[in-house]
Design an enzyme around this catalytic site. Structure first.
Site, short mmCIF file in Angstrom:
data_model
loop_
_atom_site.label_atom_id
_atom_site.label_comp_id
_atom_site.label_asym_id
_atom_site.label_seq_id
_atom_site.Cartn_x
_atom_site.Cartn_y
_atom_site.Cartn_z
N GLU A 55 44.63 39.04 43.66
CA GLU A 55 45.73 38.84 42.73
C GLU A 55 46.03 37.34 42.60
OE1 GLU A 55 48.58 42.78 42.94
OE2 GLU A 55 49.11 41.07 44.22
N CYS A 56 46.06 36.85 41.39
CA CYS A 56 46.44 35.46 41.09
C CYS A 56 45.64 34.48 41.96
CB CYS A 56 47.95 35.29 41.26
SG CYS A 56 48.60 33.83 40.41
#
Length: 437
Positions: free
Chosen positions: A328-329
């Protein structure tokens, strides 16, 4: 039966977090069991809440969560004496198009839970106008009740008196007034506060904030203004927090720390086991795990070290040959080919995806995201609708792999950050909050 208050303000940067931490610690020091919540999609503040109270803080989000899930999460305060829910941005700030149960505004949760508001007002450069601001917030939405205000950063005794008199004329209680105090300033960086776990002095800062607020705020009056709410703990239906596997290898250190607490709790409640490892310590995922998850964080601040940690990179590459890996990210960027830091230095990442990102020319990406999966990712099937939030400053240089999802912002507009999939590896720029039912 817990007393409950929402701490909000007209805007960001007024002092909500500092006051929340100070009150939480001050009441804890007096023997009360204090439970904090964070309203909105913030993965940094809950760690500070936990440092102040000794209890886990979770997010309540009206855009991403159904009402019954929010009420169930709030019911975890059943054994507390006091609930302090810290708002995000300004009191009524949210998106224009409602989500599952609201726009994401702090006022949504205050109204939904019937929790009164403690407003933080900064009257810098103002006097009587500060009362007009407070009165406007009080009267803007009838179902939202303001209990009173705490003034922050007052310039002098005369300044405080002018503002207090105006608020009294408006019928608004003032619980205290705080002069400027540099000793309780929390350090910040580009995504908000420097994380609690990175600050060895955080407990001392919170303790000093509690002492300072105790000196200037009527703690008894604040406590008496809180609503008495009776709650019974219950499960959170409709949140759809599905573990990505039975045994989850979770990257966890200063570069990978942006995880919503309710996600980890949901995984464990579903019977999953979480095994942490530190890429910064050159560790790889436990080989007994059946999935690896790299959350967001600050890999851009540690890109050189991550690039040099060959044991971590080899172990993750080997793991991804046979088992799912999701990022994520910041975790997504580390799964890519290269990451260019703010100084223009290009660092090789794990090369599990073709993604290339750069911080050399920063541009903010911020907002809620609704993704419909075009390909599966750990824990979620094709067609699943995932609600999350994106906040970063990186730029995509190249994104050659198969798009993971069709991703829209809160207005329904399609955005280019689709996420990626290659083999067993997937990644997204948004942080998952919940799956739609």
């Amino acid at each position: 039966m817990a007393r409950s208050l929402v701490i909000s303000a007209p805007a960001s940067g007024i002092g909500k977090t500092t006051l929340t931490l100070a009150l939480a610690r001050a009441y804890r020091d007096r023997g009360l069991k204090v439970k904090c919540f964070k309203i909105g999609p913030d993965y940094i503040d809950p760690a500070f809440h936990a440092a102040a109270t000794g209890r886990t803080s979770v997010n309540l989000d009206s855009w991403a969560m159904p009402r019954e899930a929010i009420e169930a999460l709030a019911s975890r305060s059943a054994d507390a004496d006091l609930v302090l829910a810290e708002g995000s941005m300004g009191l009524f700030d949210g998106v224009t198009a409602p989500g599952v149960s609201g726009t994401g505004a702090t006022a949504d949760i205050a109204e939904m839970m019937s929790w009164p508001l403690l407003l933080v007002i900064d009257p810098s450069g103002q006097a009587q106008t500060a009362a007009a601001v407070a009165a406007g917030l009080r009267d803007f939405r009838a179902a939202v009740r303001v209990a009173g205000v705490v003034l922050n950063r007052v310039a002098s005794a005369r300044h405080e008196d002018l503002v207090r008199r105006a608020l009294a004329d408006a019928g608004i209680a003032v619980f205290g007034a705080l002069p400027r105090h540099a000793a309780i300033t929390l350090p910040t960086r580009h995504l908000g506060l420097v994380q609690a776990e990175e600050q060895v002095e955080v407990d001392g800062v919170i303790a000093e904030a509690a002492r300072f607020v105790t000196e200037h705020v009527d703690l008894h009056a604040v406590l008496q203004s809180a609503a008495c709410v009776s709650t019974t703990p219950r499960a959170a239906p409709g949140l759809n927090v599905k573990p990505p596997g039975q045994r989850i290898a979770l990257a966890r250190d200063a570069a990978f720390s942006f995880v919503y607490p309710h996600m980890l709790e949901g995984w464990r409640a579903a019977g999953a086991e979480i095994m942490t490892f530190s890429p910064l310590a050159d560790q790889g995922p436990d080989d007994s795990a059946d999935v690896c998850w790299l959350p967001g964080g600050y890999p851009e601040l540690h890109a050189g070290r991550l690039a040099a940690n060959s044991r971590f990179r080899r172990a993750l590459q080997s793991f991804a040959e046979t088992r799912p890996v999701h990022g994520e990210c910041g975790g997504y960027m580390v799964l890519g080919t290269t990451l260019t830091d703010a100084n223009g230095a290009r660092h090789e990442m794990t090369r599990l995806l073709g993604l290339e990102t750069s911080f050399a020319q920063r541009r903010m990406h911020l907002g809620y995201r609704l993704a419909e999966l075009a390909l599966p990712m750990p824990g979620h099937r094709v067609g699943a609708r995932l609600r999350g939030h994106e906040f970063h400053y990186s730029t995509i240089v190249s994104q050659p792999d198969a798009p993971l999802a069709v991703v829209r912002d809160a207005t329904g507009a399609v955005i280019t950050e689709t996420g990626s999939r290659r083999g067993y590896t997937t990644g997204t720029f948004f942080h998952l909050i919940a799956e739609d039912r």
